[in-house]
Scaffold this motif. Sequence first.
Motif, short mmCIF file in Angstrom:
data_model
loop_
_atom_site.label_atom_id
_atom_site.label_comp_id
_atom_site.label_asym_id
_atom_site.label_seq_id
_atom_site.Cartn_x
_atom_site.Cartn_y
_atom_site.Cartn_z
N UNK A 305 9.11 -7.50 0.86
CA UNK A 305 8.14 -7.66 1.45
C UNK A 305 7.56 -6.62 2.44
N UNK A 306 8.45 -6.15 3.17
CA UNK A 306 8.18 -4.78 3.88
C UNK A 306 7.60 -3.58 3.14
N UNK A 307 8.28 -3.23 2.33
CA UNK A 307 7.79 -2.18 1.28
C UNK A 307 6.44 -2.43 0.86
N UNK A 308 6.38 -3.66 0.03
CA UNK A 308 5.01 -3.91 -0.56
C UNK A 308 3.76 -3.81 0.53
N UNK A 309 4.18 -4.60 1.71
CA UNK A 309 3.03 -4.52 2.88
C UNK A 309 2.57 -3.25 3.05
N UNK A 310 3.66 -2.36 3.30
CA UNK A 310 3.35 -0.99 3.99
C UNK A 310 2.74 -0.17 2.73
N UNK A 311 2.92 -0.25 1.49
CA UNK A 311 2.32 0.26 0.26
C UNK A 311 0.75 -0.09 0.48
N UNK A 312 0.67 -1.35 0.72
CA UNK A 312 -0.75 -1.93 0.78
C UNK A 312 -1.95 -0.99 1.88
N UNK A 313 -1.21 -0.45 3.00
CA UNK A 313 -1.77 0.32 3.81
C UNK A 313 -1.45 1.95 3.64
N UNK A 314 -1.27 2.23 2.45
CA UNK A 314 -1.13 3.47 2.07
C UNK A 314 0.09 4.34 2.31
N UNK A 315 1.02 3.68 2.70
CA UNK A 315 2.40 4.14 2.97
C UNK A 315 2.95 4.88 1.80
N UNK A 316 3.65 6.04 2.18
CA UNK A 316 4.25 6.61 0.84
C UNK A 316 5.79 6.20 0.57
N UNK A 317 6.02 5.96 -1.10
CA UNK A 317 7.44 5.79 -1.35
C UNK A 317 8.18 6.80 -1.63
#
Length: 589
Positions: A305-317
């Motif tokens: 949930x956290x990673x997916x939500x962050x990717x939705x605001x352009x965070x880098x994986x």
Amino acid sequence: MNSGGSIHWDEEVDVLVFGAGAAGMTAALIAHHEGLDVLLCEKTDAVGGITSTSGGTTWVPGTQLSVDAGVPDSVDDARRFLQSVVGERGGDEAREAFLQSGPLAIDELQRISDVKFVAAAAHPDYVTGPGAAFGGRALAPLPFDARVLDKDFARVRPPRKEFMGLGGMMVNRSDLGALLSPFGSFSNFRRTVEVVGRYVIDRMRFPRGTQLVMGNALAARLFYSLRKRGVAVRFETPLVELVREQGRVTGAVVGSRDGKQRRIGARRGVVLATGGVTRHPALRKQLFPAAAQPLSLSPDTHTGDGVGSALAVDARLENGGDSPGLWMPCSIRRSPGGDDSVWPHIILDRAKPGLIAVNSRGERFVNESGSYHDFVMGMLRDDGHGPSVPAHLIVDADFIRDYGLGLLMPGRSRARVAAFERAGYLIKGDTLAALAAKLNVDAAGLARTVETYNRDAALGNDPAFGRGSSPMSRFNGDAAQKPNPCIRPLGKGPYYAVTVWPADLACSAGLSGNANGELLDVNGNVIPGLFACGNDLASIFRGTYPGPGTTLGPAIVFGWRVAKYMAGKLDDAASHSLTRKDACMNDLP
């Protein structure tokens, strides 16, 4: 969610934390201690996450606890060690921050909370190299009497059922010998009566035993500390999406048990500690090797949930470097009702003398006494013939008697051995050829492997893989076996085997962040107001696994750093360390 205007918040706090594992609870506890208004949201109805089902060992170099245990460790030695292990894989700034802050974080938790550790005098690093330690870096949480939680005890996620006896009793490793042989001596009998008697009394009031050890004790200690200080913990409140205004994350939309969504503002920022990508349906397939995708030791609710939500605001994986996951080899006892038992082969059998691991070709492929992570890395390595998945741990009858194998504890009970055979968990062959046929393993290859292994083992050698050559492997072997505590020949049949599969215990892949736990976007710039710690944050060890507790150590330390940074106290904490008598020993700035 991107907002072009002012958001109407249903609620507003200084710090909004998602995930009540070790990382999230540490961040919430320290932020509250620094005077911030904190709300900790947990997706499930219990705290702990993977921490609750873990061994609880926490790898933090250079603490005062190492001095107290008589095995003083230094940050400078740990720095040299990590340089030899991680090398040029990157992440130097974050690792340095971990090294500098580790002693401070542990010291403060010990002082202000009920979180208590003891440094292990003997618990070696998993990798050899300059600066490696035999003891002092691995911190174990002290046992915890959960009766003080009263009704809140139900809010602590139980450990794995395989690690509990009598349907709900946790057992210290130091008590295992007495419980396995209660009539072996008067002291064994007395200790068994004490442990089991306490458990029987517990079950009159609680759903399981209240004498907690390992990761369950750590999770309960953190939760008890939050409860004592009145930190708000809201259960069954999952993260739905992050709210971003003018480039800054200012809060989040959360769910609730009644199905309604709420908008919660976060004046200082949002902290993601939701368990990582281990069960995210898309990212698991994208990042994990196909052979390692079916089995996970993480809770079913760790769906990224956290990673997916962050990717939705352009965070880098980040992909995790050498490996996206951190692994354990596991055997599975299938149940007709579907309630399978999964056993992680950590220390009780693989390093003991008289066991070999083979692949479908009947060949050894790895140092069996290496760390659980390195063992699985050997399973997943493709040498041109495909990964060694599954693999088989093969022993003789004497090994079963002396050490057990997986779920089968040591002893002479033929009935118990037969029960595991009937269940299909333990495979028996009167000869190597018969065993190979049952395992669908090449019989000629297995015969050659055992012949070569036995010839070298008779001399205490393992030229193929160097078994018993590291302090860690010797520590986990059998000191009574000379000259090599990890090696003895396999005797005559019958032979036994269990099949093992790779399972992730945590992830190395995760969100890209800086030394303060601030998340970075796809261009490498800080996303204001958004932080991560624990498995949501990419591992500072870049897919390597240096020692026991190298997931929990950074989780706690970066939870501490994130909270200090959000409170504007991180620099103050580092400066304060200069006044402490152990500052020089720890080489702090």
